[in-house]
Design a protein around this motif. Structure first.
Motif, PDB file in Angstrom:
ATOM      1  N   GLN A 202       0.906  -1.595  -0.329  1.00 33.55           N
ATOM      2  CA  GLN A 202       0.166   0.009   0.087  1.00 33.55           C
ATOM      3  C   GLN A 202       0.487   1.171  -0.141  1.00 33.55           C
ATOM      4  O   GLN A 202      -0.259   2.208  -0.013  1.00 33.55           O
ATOM      5  N   LEU A 203       2.189   1.219   0.212  1.00 34.78           N
ATOM      6  CA  LEU A 203       2.943   1.906   0.089  1.00 34.78           C
ATOM      7  C   LEU A 203       3.218   2.887  -0.652  1.00 34.78           C
ATOM      8  O   LEU A 203       3.062   1.962  -2.159  1.00 34.78           O
ATOM      9  N   ILE A 204       3.307   4.452  -1.296  1.00 34.91           N
ATOM     10  CA  ILE A 204       3.568   4.785  -2.460  1.00 34.91           C
ATOM     11  C   ILE A 204       4.911   5.785  -2.034  1.00 34.91           C
ATOM     12  O   ILE A 204       4.840   6.475  -1.440  1.00 34.91           O
ATOM     13  N   PRO A 205       5.411   6.059  -3.232  1.00 39.04           N
ATOM     14  CA  PRO A 205       6.516   6.850  -3.039  1.00 39.04           C
ATOM     15  C   PRO A 205       6.162   8.321  -3.177  1.00 39.04           C
ATOM     16  O   PRO A 205       5.710   8.825  -4.246  1.00 39.04           O
ATOM     17  N   CYS A 206       7.160   8.830  -3.352  1.00 34.34           N
ATOM     18  CA  CYS A 206       7.337  10.507  -3.124  1.00 34.34           C
ATOM     19  C   CYS A 206       7.430  10.603  -4.822  1.00 34.34           C
ATOM     20  O   CYS A 206       8.765  10.382  -4.677  1.00 34.34           O
ATOM     21  N   ASP A 207       6.922  11.650  -5.328  1.00 28.60           N
ATOM     22  CA  ASP A 207       7.220  12.225  -6.590  1.00 28.60           C
ATOM     23  C   ASP A 207       9.412  12.650  -6.544  1.00 28.60           C
ATOM     24  O   ASP A 207       9.489  13.587  -7.285  1.00 28.60           O
ATOM     25  N   ASN A 208       8.702  13.603  -5.570  1.00 22.26           N
ATOM     26  CA  ASN A 208      10.101  13.957  -5.138  1.00 22.26           C
ATOM     27  C   ASN A 208      11.145  13.227  -4.676  1.00 22.26           C
ATOM     28  O   ASN A 208      12.522  13.456  -5.023  1.00 22.26           O
ATOM     29  N   CYS A 209      11.607  12.765  -3.531  1.00 22.52           N
ATOM     30  CA  CYS A 209      12.779  12.166  -2.755  1.00 22.52           C
ATOM     31  C   CYS A 209      12.849  10.924  -3.480  1.00 22.52           C
ATOM     32  O   CYS A 209      13.583   9.809  -3.096  1.00 22.52           O
ATOM     33  N   HIS A 221       4.030  14.196   4.039  1.00 25.89           N
ATOM     34  CA  HIS A 221       5.223  14.431   4.266  1.00 25.89           C
ATOM     35  C   HIS A 221       5.505  15.835   2.771  1.00 25.89           C
ATOM     36  O   HIS A 221       6.730  16.533   2.840  1.00 25.89           O
ATOM     37  N   GLN A 222       4.553  15.764   1.638  1.00 30.16           N
ATOM     38  CA  GLN A 222       4.866  16.442   0.384  1.00 30.16           C
ATOM     39  C   GLN A 222       4.171  17.628   0.939  1.00 30.16           C
ATOM     40  O   GLN A 222       5.141  18.433   0.400  1.00 30.16           O
ATOM     41  N   ARG A 223       3.751  17.648   2.659  1.00 30.95           N
ATOM     42  CA  ARG A 223       4.259  19.589   2.322  1.00 30.95           C
ATOM     43  C   ARG A 223       5.352  19.803   3.103  1.00 30.95           C
ATOM     44  O   ARG A 223       5.153  21.598   2.903  1.00 30.95           O
ATOM     45  N   SER A 224       6.105  19.064   3.230  1.00 29.86           N
ATOM     46  CA  SER A 224       7.666  19.538   3.508  1.00 29.86           C
ATOM     47  C   SER A 224       8.556  19.663   2.665  1.00 29.86           C
ATOM     48  O   SER A 224       9.549  19.910   2.812  1.00 29.86           O
ATOM     49  N   CYS A 225       8.280  18.120   2.002  1.00 30.67           N
ATOM     50  CA  CYS A 225       9.117  17.820   1.123  1.00 30.67           C
ATOM     51  C   CYS A 225       9.024  18.205  -0.224  1.00 30.67           C
ATOM     52  O   CYS A 225       7.477  18.051  -0.973  1.00 30.67           O
ATOM     53  N   LYS A 226      10.018  18.897  -1.147  1.00 34.25           N
ATOM     54  CA  LYS A 226       9.670  19.909  -1.909  1.00 34.25           C
ATOM     55  C   LYS A 226      10.707  19.712  -2.998  1.00 34.25           C
ATOM     56  O   LYS A 226      11.688  18.814  -2.707  1.00 34.25           O
ATOM     57  N   PRO A 227      10.464  19.751  -4.285  1.00 36.63           N
ATOM     58  CA  PRO A 227      11.134  19.802  -5.625  1.00 36.63           C
ATOM     59  C   PRO A 227      12.356  20.194  -5.572  1.00 36.63           C
ATOM     60  O   PRO A 227      12.528  21.046  -5.327  1.00 36.63           O
ATOM     61  N   SER A 228      13.796  19.657  -5.518  1.00 38.23           N
ATOM     62  CA  SER A 228      14.970  20.371  -5.484  1.00 38.23           C
ATOM     63  C   SER A 228      14.730  21.317  -6.897  1.00 38.23           C
ATOM     64  O   SER A 228      14.719  20.583  -7.802  1.00 38.23           O
ATOM     65  N   VAL A 229      15.412  21.936  -6.997  1.00 42.52           N
ATOM     66  CA  VAL A 229      15.029  23.518  -7.951  1.00 42.52           C
ATOM     67  C   VAL A 229      16.866  23.102  -8.664  1.00 42.52           C
ATOM     68  O   VAL A 229      18.223  23.123  -8.438  1.00 42.52           O
TER      69      VAL A 229
END
Length: 231
Positions: A202-209, A221-229
């Motif tokens: 049921q786990l889903i990977p974060c698109d950012n990390c 989690h994605q509220r604080s994990c932002k894509p690297s610029v």
């Protein structure tokens, strides 16, 4: 998650704001016992309790829970064979059935005491005292698991219905009891491994990390994990 619930930074389970203070010392004690049983290369440093974050003079429970969950996932170790991540004690169980594609032994398996030529004492198989819930991955006694699972599935449906449609998942399937050939009894270890795999599915990977989370935790989690610029 109800606002008054807190996430344990050691095991990731949810507790009331009062009971968390009773649970965490016991959980840390259990953590040390389990950690000391692991092979030295899999032992982890003691988890660090997140500091309470203040927002407008009061504790920011959401941020505190997110930090606690990050502490839990930081303890995960990747399987050398398939790359999936597990807590070290669960990794040992997982690798009993996850073999390298070429059929060779992984380094963790080849260096285990059981594979040493100097190890002559037979290993005594002990029936585990806990059964893993196929929905949440938590462990329960053989009697209480039958009480827990229907309630856990009910909670799962409530939480799943709250998710955005693209994150909603099909209902987890209860693992079939696996009998031991010739004995008529079931294999708790195989049952637990299958249940653990069900909860991990049921786990889903974060698109950012790329780290994996349950869908409701991924949103937080994605509220604080932002894509690297890109530089």
């Amino acid at each position: 998650m109800p606002k008054n619930f807190r996430v344990c930074y050691i095991c990731g389970r949810e507790f009331g704001s009062k009971s968390i203070d009773f649970h965490e010392p016991q959980c840390l004690k259990k953590w040390h016992i389990e950690n000391d049983k692991l092979p030295k290369h899999q032992r982890r440093p003691e988890p660090i309790k997140p500091q309470a974050l203040k927002a407008g003079g009061s504790t920011d429970v959401q941020a505190l829970n997110e930090a606690a969950w990050e502490s839990v996932t930081a303890q995960y170790v990747p399987c050398e064979n398939c790359g999936r991540t597990f807590l070290p004690d669960r990794l040992i169980v997982h690798q009993k059935s996850c073999k390298p594609k070429d059929g060779s032994m992984s380094s963790s398996q080849s260096t285990s005491p059981q594979s040493s030529s100097n190890y002559s004492s037979p290993r005594i198989a002990r029936r585990p005292t806990t059964i893993i819930c196929y929905i949440c991955g938590r462990e329960f006694g053989t009697t209480s698991i039958s009480i827990h699972e229907p309630q856990c599935l009910k909670k799962w449906h409530i939480e799943n219905d709250k998710l955005p449609k693209h994150l909603q998942r099909p209902e987890p399937k209860k693992v079939a009891v696996m009998s031991v050939t010739g004995t008529g009894s079931y294999d708790p270890e195989a049952l637990n491994e299958a249940a653990w795999q069900s909860s991990l599915a049921q786990l889903i990977p974060c698109d950012n990390c790329g780290r994996t989370f349950l869908p409701d935790r991924l949103i937080v989690h994605q509220r604080s994990c932002k894509p690297s610029v890109p530089k």
